[in-house]
Design a protein around this motif. Structure first.
Motif, short mmCIF file in Angstrom:
data_model
loop_
_atom_site.label_atom_id
_atom_site.label_comp_id
_atom_site.label_asym_id
_atom_site.label_seq_id
_atom_site.Cartn_x
_atom_site.Cartn_y
_atom_site.Cartn_z
N TRP A 1 -70.67 52.31 -15.59
CA TRP A 1 -69.74 51.73 -16.54
C TRP A 1 -69.26 52.68 -17.66
N GLY A 2 -67.80 52.94 -17.21
CA GLY A 2 -67.38 53.99 -17.83
C GLY A 2 -67.91 55.26 -17.55
N ASP A 3 -68.46 55.90 -18.88
CA ASP A 3 -69.11 57.46 -18.49
C ASP A 3 -70.69 57.23 -18.45
N LEU A 4 -70.97 55.87 -18.31
CA LEU A 4 -72.36 55.70 -18.38
C LEU A 4 -72.93 55.27 -17.00
N GLU B 1 -73.71 60.64 -7.47
CA GLU B 1 -72.76 59.60 -7.25
C GLU B 1 -72.14 59.19 -8.63
N ALA B 2 -73.03 59.18 -9.90
CA ALA B 2 -72.56 58.69 -11.40
C ALA B 2 -71.50 59.81 -11.66
N ARG B 3 -71.91 61.12 -11.24
CA ARG B 3 -71.05 62.25 -11.73
C ARG B 3 -69.83 62.22 -11.15
N ARG B 4 -69.87 61.92 -9.62
CA ARG B 4 -68.65 61.86 -9.02
C ARG B 4 -67.73 60.77 -9.48
#
Length: 142
Positions: free
Chosen positions: A61-64, A92-95
């Motif tokens: 969600w956004g950058d979280l 995956e979150a970083r991507r």
């Protein structure tokens, strides 16, 4: 004579209500934060015979980024699968542009595991059945 009073009902799980609440809260959250979309993801480890060894679900969600569920079959624990699942989720979150990752774990589950993976404890919620706590963690994804 009609009764126009609202009716309050308590009942079992209500998928229709859950969907409605999710939709309305997402609308509100998007209006306040300017971030429109929360996107789910999963990571799965499967044995050669097709059996699921472990898995993870999460969202961004956004950058979280957030880990919702992480589980490894008892026969495959202590073989590094939990760390590999978590690393894949962080990648995956970083991507997806995330700078931070959150997760919570009951005190009887895996708080030490998350600490070893670089997660910093940010709080505890007492009152979990059996005298346990819900432990909250955050990790900066640099």
């Amino acid at each position: 004579m009609t009764n126009d009073e609202p009716v309050l009902r308590t009942g079992d799980a209500d998928k229709e209500l859950e969907d409605l609440l999710d939709e309305r809260l997402t609308e509100f959250n998007s209006a306040v934060t300017g971030v429109v979309e929360e996107t789910e993801f999963s990571v799965r480890v499967t044995a050669a015979d097709g059996e699921t060894i472990g898995g993870l679900t999460g969202s961004t969600w956004g950058d979280l980024g957030s880990i919702e569920l992480l589980w490894v079959h008892e026969d495959h624990r202590h073989a590094g699968w939990g760390a590999r699942l978590l690393q894949a989720a962080e990648d995956e979150a970083r991507r997806r542009g995330c700078a931070r990752m959150t997760v919570s774990s009951y005190s009887f589950q895996a708080p030490d595991f998350y600490a070893r993976q670089g997660y910093r404890e940010t709080g505890r919620l007492p009152g979990i059945p059996g005298g346990h706590e819900d432990v909250y963690f955050l990790k900066e994804l640099s």
